[in-house]
Design a protein around this motif. Structure first.
Motif, PDB file in Angstrom:
ATOM      1  N   LEU A   1      33.760  19.134  -5.441  1.00 12.43           N
ATOM      2  CA  LEU A   1      32.352  18.724  -5.384  1.00 12.43           C
ATOM      3  C   LEU A   1      31.908  18.426  -3.960  1.00 12.43           C
ATOM      4  CD1 LEU A   1      32.506  16.032  -8.258  1.00 12.43           C
ATOM      5  CD2 LEU A   1      31.684  18.374  -8.490  1.00 12.43           C
ATOM      6  N   GLY A   2      32.846  18.242  -3.053  1.00 16.32           N
ATOM      7  CA  GLY A   2      32.522  17.779  -1.711  1.00 16.32           C
ATOM      8  C   GLY A   2      31.750  18.816  -0.911  1.00 16.32           C
ATOM      9  N   GLY A   3      30.845  18.340  -0.088  1.00 13.27           N
ATOM     10  CA  GLY A   3      30.098  19.231   0.801  1.00 13.27           C
ATOM     11  C   GLY A   3      28.649  18.829   0.864  1.00 13.27           C
ATOM     12  N   ARG A   4      27.869  19.595   1.641  1.00 17.41           N
ATOM     13  CA  ARG A   4      26.427  19.347   1.733  1.00 17.41           C
ATOM     14  C   ARG A   4      25.811  19.878   0.450  1.00 17.41           C
ATOM     15  NH1 ARG A   4      23.382  15.952   2.596  1.00 17.41           N
ATOM     16  NH2 ARG A   4      21.419  16.223   3.675  1.00 17.41           N
ATOM     17  N   SER A   5      25.015  19.032  -0.239  1.00 15.74           N
ATOM     18  CA  SER A   5      24.573  19.391  -1.590  1.00 15.74           C
ATOM     19  C   SER A   5      23.097  19.770  -1.678  1.00 15.74           C
ATOM     20  CB  SER A   5      24.863  18.226  -2.538  1.00 15.74           C
ATOM     21  OG  SER A   5      24.188  17.066  -2.089  1.00 15.74           O
ATOM     22  N   VAL A   6      22.443  19.881  -0.534  1.00 12.16           N
ATOM     23  CA  VAL A   6      21.035  20.315  -0.511  1.00 12.16           C
ATOM     24  C   VAL A   6      20.818  21.204   0.715  1.00 12.16           C
ATOM     25  CG1 VAL A   6      20.020  18.357  -1.752  1.00 12.16           C
ATOM     26  CG2 VAL A   6      20.421  18.189   0.718  1.00 12.16           C
ATOM     27  N   GLU A   7      19.622  21.778   0.804  1.00  8.45           N
ATOM     28  CA  GLU A   7      19.324  22.619   1.954  1.00  8.45           C
ATOM     29  C   GLU A   7      19.322  21.766   3.236  1.00  8.45           C
ATOM     30  OE1 GLU A   7      19.700  25.262   2.860  1.00  8.45           O
ATOM     31  OE2 GLU A   7      18.038  26.436   3.606  1.00  8.45           O
ATOM     32  N   ASP A   8      19.853  22.357   4.310  1.00 11.85           N
ATOM     33  CA  ASP A   8      19.959  21.599   5.561  1.00 11.85           C
ATOM     34  C   ASP A   8      20.121  22.592   6.712  1.00 11.85           C
ATOM     35  OD1 ASP A   8      20.243  19.477   7.356  1.00 11.85           O
ATOM     36  OD2 ASP A   8      21.537  18.359   6.001  1.00 11.85           O
ATOM     37  N   SER A   9      20.285  22.052   7.910  1.00 13.97           N
ATOM     38  CA  SER A   9      20.516  22.897   9.086  1.00 13.97           C
ATOM     39  C   SER A   9      21.887  23.544   8.980  1.00 13.97           C
ATOM     40  CB  SER A   9      20.465  22.038  10.355  1.00 13.97           C
ATOM     41  OG  SER A   9      21.568  21.150  10.352  1.00 13.97           O
ATOM     42  N   TRP A  10      22.066  24.652   9.710  1.00 15.08           N
ATOM     43  CA  TRP A  10      23.368  25.326   9.736  1.00 15.08           C
ATOM     44  C   TRP A  10      24.448  24.392  10.279  1.00 15.08           C
ATOM     45  CZ3 TRP A  10      25.463  28.790   7.076  1.00 15.08           C
ATOM     46  CH2 TRP A  10      26.600  29.511   7.516  1.00 15.08           C
ATOM     47  N   GLU A  11      24.050  23.522  11.199  1.00 17.30           N
ATOM     48  CA  GLU A  11      25.015  22.586  11.805  1.00 17.30           C
ATOM     49  C   GLU A  11      25.594  21.625  10.758  1.00 17.30           C
ATOM     50  OE1 GLU A  11      22.045  23.455  13.182  1.00 17.30           O
ATOM     51  OE2 GLU A  11      23.093  24.727  14.636  1.00 17.30           O
ATOM     52  N   GLU A  12      24.841  21.361   9.698  1.00 19.20           N
ATOM     53  CA  GLU A  12      25.346  20.509   8.609  1.00 19.20           C
ATOM     54  C   GLU A  12      26.064  21.338   7.542  1.00 19.20           C
ATOM     55  OE1 GLU A  12      25.313  17.209   8.349  1.00 19.20           O
ATOM     56  OE2 GLU A  12      24.327  17.021  10.292  1.00 19.20           O
ATOM     57  N   ILE A  13      25.483  22.494   7.222  1.00 16.08           N
ATOM     58  CA  ILE A  13      26.043  23.326   6.138  1.00 16.08           C
ATOM     59  C   ILE A  13      27.388  23.931   6.554  1.00 16.08           C
ATOM     60  CG2 ILE A  13      25.701  25.490   4.823  1.00 16.08           C
ATOM     61  CD1 ILE A  13      23.727  23.425   3.846  1.00 16.08           C
ATOM     62  N   HIS A  14      27.463  24.410   7.782  1.00 13.61           N
ATOM     63  CA  HIS A  14      28.643  25.177   8.203  1.00 13.61           C
ATOM     64  C   HIS A  14      29.958  24.403   8.097  1.00 13.61           C
ATOM     65  CE1 HIS A  14      31.433  26.925  11.210  1.00 13.61           C
ATOM     66  NE2 HIS A  14      31.110  28.022  10.564  1.00 13.61           N
ATOM     67  N   PRO A  15      30.072  23.220   8.717  1.00 15.11           N
ATOM     68  CA  PRO A  15      31.371  22.532   8.605  1.00 15.11           C
ATOM     69  C   PRO A  15      31.712  22.132   7.174  1.00 15.11           C
ATOM     70  CG  PRO A  15      29.740  21.170   9.773  1.00 15.11           C
ATOM     71  CD  PRO A  15      29.118  22.506   9.585  1.00 15.11           C
ATOM     72  N   ALA A  16      30.757  21.589   6.461  1.00 13.58           N
ATOM     73  CA  ALA A  16      31.068  21.044   5.129  1.00 13.58           C
ATOM     74  C   ALA A  16      31.323  22.155   4.104  1.00 13.58           C
ATOM     75  CB  ALA A  16      29.918  20.156   4.654  1.00 13.58           C
ATOM     76  N   ASN A  17      30.455  23.165   4.083  1.00 11.82           N
ATOM     77  CA  ASN A  17      30.505  24.137   2.973  1.00 11.82           C
ATOM     78  C   ASN A  17      31.207  25.447   3.331  1.00 11.82           C
ATOM     79  OD1 ASN A  17      28.900  22.153   1.953  1.00 11.82           O
ATOM     80  ND2 ASN A  17      27.266  23.477   1.231  1.00 11.82           N
TER      81      ASN A  17
END
Ligand SMILES: NC(=O)c1ccc[n+]([C@@H]2O[C@H](COP(=O)([O-])OP(=O)(O)OC[C@H]3O[C@@H](n4cnc5c(N)ncnc54)[C@H](O)[C@@H]3O)[C@@H](O)[C@H]2O)c1
Length: 273
Positions: free
Chosen positions: A73-89
């Motif tokens: 379940l871990g990670g960015r769970s909504v739309e966001d910047s690539w800087e947030e999405i990339h590491p987590a997801n």
């Protein structure tokens, strides 16, 4: 199969779904191992929690030692910047699958999203074989996660159930959610099918309770034995009232992904068929 699922790891355990899942899965498996980069503020005595960032492969691999199944379940769970999405997801989901492979984990439940197919029109009924049409960076990252799941199943034998969750919660909060609401106990039912059903290799299902207004056909979930216990229409009146009071945007109301489609939208809706 439950016998083979002695130890289950839950990533994102401090998040919205993880918090309720911790209670709902209590006692179901021998050991429920929890992780998140944030420490849950309501950890009960006896709960096993280890803080970790999914970007740290060595740490994720240590967490996977002796684990039979993972609910990721871990990670960015909504739309966001690539800087947030990339590491987590992107990095995080790769690390999760790679750690699972190295440690011989049998099953992964991947928390995917309706936003993988966000740009399908609501006038169409889609199944789980349609091409991804993500509605943002978040949806793209989850389509990538599904691709990782397929590759790790086919090449390395790490089986996965990808659940394209509609919207998780106690009740559908608006008209769009009447088409995709997923109750906590129906999510548990799907996750348990993913961990315990003998025939899982790589499967994609939609994560919704019984929704008469669904925009998708969930035949694969039904074939695997899924029988939702909760019905969105039981909550129709307040959900419709909420949307009457606050209508969706012009682009949002055309597509499954709703407001995620409308964000940053400068395209031509007539070309999205
Ligand atoms: N809630 C929904 O309706 C819904 C719908 C579709 C998909 N999903 C998916 O289900 C999952 C859980 O959703 P949620 O609503 O509980 O989300 P959430 O944002 O409440 O929880 C996500 C958790 O992941 C953790 N996390 C983020 N980045 C991390 C990292 N780099 N390392 C370790 N932990 C990290 C966060 O600390 C957080 O506790 C997510 O993957 C989300 O994309 C949820």
């Amino acid at each position: 199969m439950p016998d083979a699922m002695k130890t289950v790891l839950v990533t994102g355990a401090a998040g919205g779904i993880g918090t309720s899942l911790r209670t709902l899965l209590k006692g179901v498996y021998g050991e429920l191992r929890l992780t998140d980069r944030t420490v849950p503020n309501d950890l009960a005595a006896g709960e096993i929690f280890e803080r970790a960032d999914l970007t740290d492969l060595a740490m994720v691999e240590r967490l996977c030692a002796g684990v039979d199944g993972i609910i990721h379940l871990g990670g960015r769970s909504v739309e966001d910047s690539w800087e947030e999405i990339h590491p987590a997801n992107i990095v995080g989901t790769y690390n999760l699958y790679e750690a699972a492979r190295r440690q011989g984990v049998k099953r992964v439940i991947f928390a995917s999203t309706n936003h993988v197919v966000g740009f399908y029109r609501r006038t169409r009924r889609i199944d789980n074989q349609v091409q991804p049409r993500p509605d943002g960076r978040y949806g793209v990252s989850k389509a990538y996660g599904e691709a990782l799941a397929a590759m790790y199943a086919d090449k390395y034998g790490v089986a996965s159930l990808c659940i394209r969750i509609g919207n998780y919660g106690e009740r559908p909060i608006d008209k769009r959610r009447l088409s995709m609401w997923l109750s906590p106990r129906d999510f548990v039912q799907l996750a348990r099918i993913g961990l315990e059903h003998p025939d899982i290799h790589f499967e994609i299902v939609y994560g919704s309770s019984h929704c008469e207004r669904a925009w998708w056909d969930n035949a694969t979930a039904e074939r695997l034995g899924y029988r939702p216990l909760d019905a969105a229409e039981d909550h129709a009146a307040p959900a419709l009232a909420a949307t009457a009071a606050q209508p969706e945007g012009r682009i949002a109301e055309l597509f499954i992904g709703g407001m995620f489609c409308e964000m940053e939208f400068v395209g031509d809706p007539d070309r999205i068929r």
